[in-house]
Scaffold this motif. Sequence first.
Motif, PDB file in Angstrom:
ATOM      1  N   VAL A 135     -32.128   3.473  69.089  1.00  0.00           N
ATOM      2  CA  VAL A 135     -31.276   3.323  67.863  1.00  0.00           C
ATOM      3  C   VAL A 135     -29.768   2.954  68.201  1.00  0.00           C
ATOM      4  O   VAL A 135     -29.028   2.190  67.528  1.00  0.00           O
ATOM      5  N   TYR A 136     -29.310   3.604  68.967  1.00  0.00           N
ATOM      6  CA  TYR A 136     -27.762   3.428  69.498  1.00  0.00           C
ATOM      7  C   TYR A 136     -27.388   2.175  69.683  1.00  0.00           C
ATOM      8  O   TYR A 136     -26.078   2.003  68.946  1.00  0.00           O
ATOM      9  N   PRO A 137     -27.769   1.308  70.189  1.00  0.00           N
ATOM     10  CA  PRO A 137     -27.353  -0.057  70.496  1.00  0.00           C
ATOM     11  C   PRO A 137     -27.220  -0.639  68.929  1.00  0.00           C
ATOM     12  O   PRO A 137     -26.337  -1.633  68.693  1.00  0.00           O
ATOM     13  N   HIS A 138     -28.110  -0.419  67.941  1.00  0.00           N
ATOM     14  CA  HIS A 138     -27.877  -0.751  66.676  1.00  0.00           C
ATOM     15  C   HIS A 138     -26.630  -0.399  65.982  1.00  0.00           C
ATOM     16  O   HIS A 138     -25.861  -0.927  65.386  1.00  0.00           O
ATOM     17  N   TYR A 139     -26.255   0.955  66.416  1.00  0.00           N
ATOM     18  CA  TYR A 139     -25.069   1.464  65.709  1.00  0.00           C
ATOM     19  C   TYR A 139     -23.857   0.763  66.436  1.00  0.00           C
ATOM     20  O   TYR A 139     -23.032   0.476  65.635  1.00  0.00           O
ATOM     21  N   VAL A 140     -23.743   0.630  67.600  1.00  0.00           N
ATOM     22  CA  VAL A 140     -22.897   0.259  68.118  1.00  0.00           C
ATOM     23  C   VAL A 140     -22.433  -1.375  67.462  1.00  0.00           C
ATOM     24  O   VAL A 140     -21.427  -1.804  67.154  1.00  0.00           O
ATOM     25  N   THR A 141     -23.645  -2.351  67.525  1.00  0.00           N
ATOM     26  CA  THR A 141     -23.517  -3.536  67.170  1.00  0.00           C
ATOM     27  C   THR A 141     -23.177  -3.643  65.496  1.00  0.00           C
ATOM     28  O   THR A 141     -22.197  -4.258  65.249  1.00  0.00           O
ATOM     29  N   LYS A 142     -23.440  -2.755  64.797  1.00  0.00           N
ATOM     30  CA  LYS A 142     -23.151  -2.422  63.283  1.00  0.00           C
ATOM     31  C   LYS A 142     -21.763  -2.269  62.997  1.00  0.00           C
ATOM     32  O   LYS A 142     -20.995  -2.831  62.493  1.00  0.00           O
ATOM     33  N   VAL A 143     -21.175  -1.115  63.942  1.00  0.00           N
ATOM     34  CA  VAL A 143     -19.905  -0.857  63.883  1.00  0.00           C
ATOM     35  C   VAL A 143     -18.832  -1.951  64.305  1.00  0.00           C
ATOM     36  O   VAL A 143     -18.063  -2.279  63.939  1.00  0.00           O
ATOM     37  N   GLU A 144     -19.251  -2.587  65.318  1.00  0.00           N
ATOM     38  CA  GLU A 144     -18.465  -3.632  66.180  1.00  0.00           C
ATOM     39  C   GLU A 144     -18.229  -4.866  65.176  1.00  0.00           C
ATOM     40  O   GLU A 144     -17.344  -5.719  65.303  1.00  0.00           O
ATOM     41  N   LYS A 145     -19.618  -5.183  64.664  1.00  0.00           N
ATOM     42  CA  LYS A 145     -19.562  -6.356  63.779  1.00  0.00           C
ATOM     43  C   LYS A 145     -18.392  -6.023  62.748  1.00  0.00           C
ATOM     44  O   LYS A 145     -17.671  -7.244  61.872  1.00  0.00           O
ATOM     45  N   LYS A 146     -18.018  -5.171  62.157  1.00  0.00           N
ATOM     46  CA  LYS A 146     -17.060  -4.676  61.128  1.00  0.00           C
ATOM     47  C   LYS A 146     -15.888  -4.291  61.569  1.00  0.00           C
ATOM     48  O   LYS A 146     -15.032  -3.880  60.992  1.00  0.00           O
ATOM     49  N   GLY A 147     -15.647  -4.611  62.970  1.00  0.00           N
ATOM     50  CA  GLY A 147     -14.251  -4.451  63.432  1.00  0.00           C
ATOM     51  C   GLY A 147     -14.000  -3.001  63.902  1.00  0.00           C
ATOM     52  O   GLY A 147     -12.651  -2.424  64.187  1.00  0.00           O
ATOM     53  N   ARG A 148     -14.700  -2.100  63.962  1.00  0.00           N
ATOM     54  CA  ARG A 148     -14.754  -0.760  64.615  1.00  0.00           C
ATOM     55  C   ARG A 148     -15.103  -0.679  66.090  1.00  0.00           C
ATOM     56  O   ARG A 148     -15.675  -1.869  66.458  1.00  0.00           O
ATOM     57  N   THR A 149     -14.845   0.394  66.660  1.00  0.00           N
ATOM     58  CA  THR A 149     -15.065   0.423  67.996  1.00  0.00           C
ATOM     59  C   THR A 149     -16.270   1.238  68.619  1.00  0.00           C
ATOM     60  O   THR A 149     -16.464   2.193  67.566  1.00  0.00           O
ATOM     61  N   LYS A 150     -16.519   1.328  69.836  1.00  0.00           N
ATOM     62  CA  LYS A 150     -17.765   2.045  70.420  1.00  0.00           C
ATOM     63  C   LYS A 150     -16.982   3.603  70.464  1.00  0.00           C
ATOM     64  O   LYS A 150     -17.686   4.507  70.261  1.00  0.00           O
ATOM     65  N   GLU A 151     -15.583   3.651  70.633  1.00  0.00           N
ATOM     66  CA  GLU A 151     -14.940   4.851  70.717  1.00  0.00           C
ATOM     67  C   GLU A 151     -14.960   5.655  69.500  1.00  0.00           C
ATOM     68  O   GLU A 151     -15.144   6.879  69.295  1.00  0.00           O
ATOM     69  N   GLU A 152     -14.787   4.981  68.456  1.00  0.00           N
ATOM     70  CA  GLU A 152     -14.871   5.520  67.034  1.00  0.00           C
ATOM     71  C   GLU A 152     -16.383   6.043  66.846  1.00  0.00           C
ATOM     72  O   GLU A 152     -16.348   6.990  66.077  1.00  0.00           O
ATOM     73  N   LEU A 153     -17.387   5.093  67.144  1.00  0.00           N
ATOM     74  CA  LEU A 153     -18.606   5.707  67.008  1.00  0.00           C
ATOM     75  C   LEU A 153     -18.837   6.835  67.827  1.00  0.00           C
ATOM     76  O   LEU A 153     -19.458   7.716  67.147  1.00  0.00           O
ATOM     77  N   HIS A 154     -18.316   7.115  69.024  1.00  0.00           N
ATOM     78  CA  HIS A 154     -18.461   8.389  69.578  1.00  0.00           C
ATOM     79  C   HIS A 154     -17.936   9.400  69.057  1.00  0.00           C
ATOM     80  O   HIS A 154     -18.344  10.707  69.050  1.00  0.00           O
ATOM     81  N   THR A 155     -16.768   9.272  68.624  1.00  0.00           N
ATOM     82  CA  THR A 155     -15.827  10.248  67.906  1.00  0.00           C
ATOM     83  C   THR A 155     -16.840  10.872  66.631  1.00  0.00           C
ATOM     84  O   THR A 155     -16.739  11.948  66.321  1.00  0.00           O
ATOM     85  N   VAL A 156     -17.498   9.995  66.068  1.00  0.00           N
ATOM     86  CA  VAL A 156     -18.368  10.485  64.730  1.00  0.00           C
ATOM     87  C   VAL A 156     -19.494  11.198  65.361  1.00  0.00           C
ATOM     88  O   VAL A 156     -19.861  12.208  64.633  1.00  0.00           O
ATOM     89  N   ILE A 157     -20.032  10.635  66.201  1.00  0.00           N
ATOM     90  CA  ILE A 157     -21.447  11.429  66.792  1.00  0.00           C
ATOM     91  C   ILE A 157     -20.941  12.660  67.402  1.00  0.00           C
ATOM     92  O   ILE A 157     -21.664  13.614  67.216  1.00  0.00           O
ATOM     93  N   THR A 158     -19.725  12.756  67.966  1.00  0.00           N
ATOM     94  CA  THR A 158     -19.299  14.018  68.718  1.00  0.00           C
ATOM     95  C   THR A 158     -19.115  14.930  67.378  1.00  0.00           C
ATOM     96  O   THR A 158     -19.309  16.233  67.740  1.00  0.00           O
ATOM     97  N   TRP A 159     -18.303  14.723  66.661  1.00  0.00           N
ATOM     98  CA  TRP A 159     -17.920  15.419  65.349  1.00  0.00           C
ATOM     99  C   TRP A 159     -19.383  15.952  64.708  1.00  0.00           C
ATOM    100  O   TRP A 159     -19.357  17.340  64.391  1.00  0.00           O
ATOM    101  N   LEU A 160     -20.395  15.206  64.627  1.00  0.00           N
ATOM    102  CA  LEU A 160     -21.592  15.829  63.874  1.00  0.00           C
ATOM    103  C   LEU A 160     -22.498  16.586  64.966  1.00  0.00           C
ATOM    104  O   LEU A 160     -22.987  17.535  64.447  1.00  0.00           O
ATOM    105  N   THR A 161     -22.236  16.321  66.424  1.00  0.00           N
ATOM    106  CA  THR A 161     -23.208  16.805  67.324  1.00  0.00           C
ATOM    107  C   THR A 161     -22.703  17.925  68.269  1.00  0.00           C
ATOM    108  O   THR A 161     -23.398  18.755  68.849  1.00  0.00           O
TER     109      THR A 161
END
Length: 121
Positions: free
Chosen positions: A19-45
Amino acid sequence: MTTTPAHDAKIAKMTFASVYPHYVTKVEKKGRTKEELHTVITWLTGFDDAKIQNLIDEKVTFADFFKQATLHPNAPLIKGTICGYRIEEIETPLTQQVRYLDKLVDELAKGRKMEKILREA
């Protein structure tokens, strides 16, 4: 709204790595970064970047992924609908946790401010 046992089992057996590559693709398509995705994952987990990569490399299931996680105390503040389910009404803890993650990724992709995503404001 309850999920079916078959639905819950399917989610438990899915790997985070699938699922992770789909998360990366989804956020990057909308102008967000992998680093921001990791921030969100880190916050939750509570996982840092190295742990996230390790879990991907090990192809852990969502069941193992969330078994190893330390869920943020504000995670129950994640509300709304995702994949046709109202998150706060999902009765199976693992399925609810996966939907928390899905909702955070969705909010990130939709351009929501990080403070709001991380339930700080």
